[in-house]
Design a protein around this motif. Structure first.
Motif, PDB file in Angstrom:
ATOM      1  N   PRO A 183       0.842  -1.305  -0.051  1.00  0.00           N
ATOM      2  CA  PRO A 183      -0.260  -0.130  -0.035  1.00  0.00           C
ATOM      3  C   PRO A 183       0.698   1.027  -0.128  1.00  0.00           C
ATOM      4  CG  PRO A 183      -1.144  -1.534   1.482  1.00  0.00           C
ATOM      5  CD  PRO A 183       0.391  -2.198   1.353  1.00  0.00           C
ATOM      6  N   GLY A 184       0.874   2.355  -0.578  1.00  0.00           N
ATOM      7  CA  GLY A 184       1.180   3.517  -1.104  1.00  0.00           C
ATOM      8  C   GLY A 184       2.427   3.376  -1.778  1.00  0.00           C
ATOM      9  N   ALA A 185       2.865   2.262  -2.349  1.00  0.00           N
ATOM     10  CA  ALA A 185       4.141   1.878  -3.050  1.00  0.00           C
ATOM     11  C   ALA A 185       4.033   2.223  -4.155  1.00  0.00           C
ATOM     12  CB  ALA A 185       4.844   0.551  -3.338  1.00  0.00           C
ATOM     13  N   MET A 186       4.904   2.307  -5.995  1.00  0.00           N
ATOM     14  CA  MET A 186       4.575   3.137  -6.277  1.00  0.00           C
ATOM     15  C   MET A 186       3.372   2.086  -7.551  1.00  0.00           C
ATOM     16  SD  MET A 186       7.072   1.931  -9.764  1.00  0.00           S
ATOM     17  CE  MET A 186       7.439   2.567 -11.134  1.00  0.00           C
ATOM     18  N   VAL A 187       3.157   0.847  -7.782  1.00  0.00           N
ATOM     19  CA  VAL A 187       1.344   0.207  -8.277  1.00  0.00           C
ATOM     20  C   VAL A 187       0.586  -0.520  -7.442  1.00  0.00           C
ATOM     21  CG1 VAL A 187       3.014  -0.037 -10.323  1.00  0.00           C
ATOM     22  CG2 VAL A 187       3.664  -2.217  -8.475  1.00  0.00           C
ATOM     23  N   GLY A 188       1.275   0.109  -5.795  1.00  0.00           N
ATOM     24  CA  GLY A 188       0.471  -0.244  -5.055  1.00  0.00           C
ATOM     25  C   GLY A 188      -0.521   0.584  -4.793  1.00  0.00           C
ATOM     26  N   GLY A 189      -1.499   1.546  -5.095  1.00  0.00           N
ATOM     27  CA  GLY A 189      -1.581   3.370  -5.503  1.00  0.00           C
ATOM     28  C   GLY A 189      -1.377   4.700  -5.086  1.00  0.00           C
ATOM     29  N   ALA A 190       0.558   4.406  -5.065  1.00  0.00           N
ATOM     30  CA  ALA A 190       0.831   5.352  -5.176  1.00  0.00           C
ATOM     31  C   ALA A 190       0.736   6.924  -5.968  1.00  0.00           C
ATOM     32  CB  ALA A 190       2.015   5.767  -4.890  1.00  0.00           C
ATOM     33  N   LEU A 191       0.607   6.014  -7.693  1.00  0.00           N
ATOM     34  CA  LEU A 191       0.561   6.576  -9.024  1.00  0.00           C
ATOM     35  C   LEU A 191      -0.971   7.419  -9.708  1.00  0.00           C
ATOM     36  CD1 LEU A 191       3.566   5.227 -10.666  1.00  0.00           C
ATOM     37  CD2 LEU A 191       3.770   6.984  -9.244  1.00  0.00           C
ATOM     38  N   ALA A 192      -0.765   8.079  -9.496  1.00  0.00           N
ATOM     39  CA  ALA A 192      -2.644   8.796 -10.820  1.00  0.00           C
ATOM     40  C   ALA A 192      -2.707   7.561 -11.433  1.00  0.00           C
ATOM     41  CB  ALA A 192      -2.396  10.049 -10.819  1.00  0.00           C
ATOM     42  N   GLY A 193      -1.545   7.589 -12.386  1.00  0.00           N
ATOM     43  CA  GLY A 193      -1.691   7.235 -13.474  1.00  0.00           C
ATOM     44  C   GLY A 193      -1.436   4.963 -13.565  1.00  0.00           C
TER      45      GLY A 193
END
Length: 271
Positions: free
Chosen positions: A189-199
């Motif tokens: 959670p909150g990592a690069m592909v864990g929800g941090a990126l809008a895209g």
């Protein structure tokens, strides 16, 4: 000679790659035929099913004839059960020197006798979010693919006159392999592909949800430009996606070459 899921799934993949497959079942059959008959039928398309009681001498001889002609033997029993049937690794290597053997087990040695199923392998790998059950049988399906690649590697090694002709395929190892992106912090959670990126996120639409996978900078820039933003943020993207239905956004994204898909609900195949 593998019942339930990983073995038949692996052998159906080998069939699709061109193998001729014979499935040996005990007289009572494969439990999967009872609890999921439609998928059992699909997995066994163009696969010959033989019912053999390997405790009977005549059926053991029939099994031996199959193994003499085979390139590959796929099992999903505990090693002790195979040994009681005279099909342990040592006996197979001695009696059928050209036979490659993929033994699907729950755990690697020395724990190959420890019982388990997909759910427990995922639990050990930290891939469960209680109380929700997994959406699919991840370890079983990943294990089936690993069994296929292992089988092909064994056959290549045999044909190149290398000595290794048998290998374990532990389903717990397949689950641990699936967990590597999380273990290395990529999907936490909150990592690069864990929800941090809008895209790279999931957004609520006016009706339904959309999955957005604009991970590469050029995709993210194109999505921001299409929305009229100088920079894409989660809050801004959420506001826009909420204005239309999910199906609209999938259709909108296609001509713009953007990876956006409406989330589908699970559906059962026609029987």
């Amino acid at each position: 000679m593998a019942l339930n899921l990983p073995g038949p799934a692996a052998c159906s993949r080998l069939r699709d790659l061109g193998a001729s497959v014979v499935k040996v079942e005990p007289p009572r059959g494969d439990p999967m035929e009872l609890y999921c008959p439609a998928w059992y039928a699909r997995l066994h398309d163009d696969i010959a099913v033989r019912k053999l009681d390997l405790k009977e001498e005549a059926d053991r001889r029939a099994m031996d004839e199959l193994l003499l002609r085979a390139d590959l033997f796929v099992t999903a029993q505990r090693p002790s059960a195979l040994a009681r049937l005279g099909l342990g690794a040592g006996a197979l290597a001695e009696r059928f020197p050209k036979l490659c053997h993929v033994a699907i087990t729950g755990h690697p040695p020395p724990d190959e006798e420890v019982p388990g199923h997909d759910l427990t392998y995922l639990a050990q790998a930290g891939l469960l979010t209680p109380p929700t059950l997994p959406a699919t049988l991840y370890a079983d399906m990943a294990g089936a693919e690993r069994a296929v690649s292992t089988a092909l590697a064994l056959i290549i090694a045999r044909d190149r006159r290398r000595p290794s002709q048998a290998a374990y395929v532990p389903l717990s190892d397949a689950a641990n392999w699936l967990a590597l992106p999380r273990d290395y912090g990529l999907t936490t959670p909150g990592a690069m592909v864990g929800g941090a990126l809008a895209g790279y996120n999931i957004y609520a639409a006016k009706r339904g949800w959309v999955a957005v996978a604009a991970l590469e900078p050029h995709f993210a820039a194109a999505l921001a430009e299409a929305f009229g933003f100088e920079r894409l943020t989660i809050d801004r993207a959420a506001t826009v996606f909420a204005t239309e239905d999910a199906d609209h956004w999938e259709a909108w994204a296609r001509p713009r070459d953007l990876p956006i898909v409406a989330l589908r609900t699970a559906s059962l195949p026609e029987s």
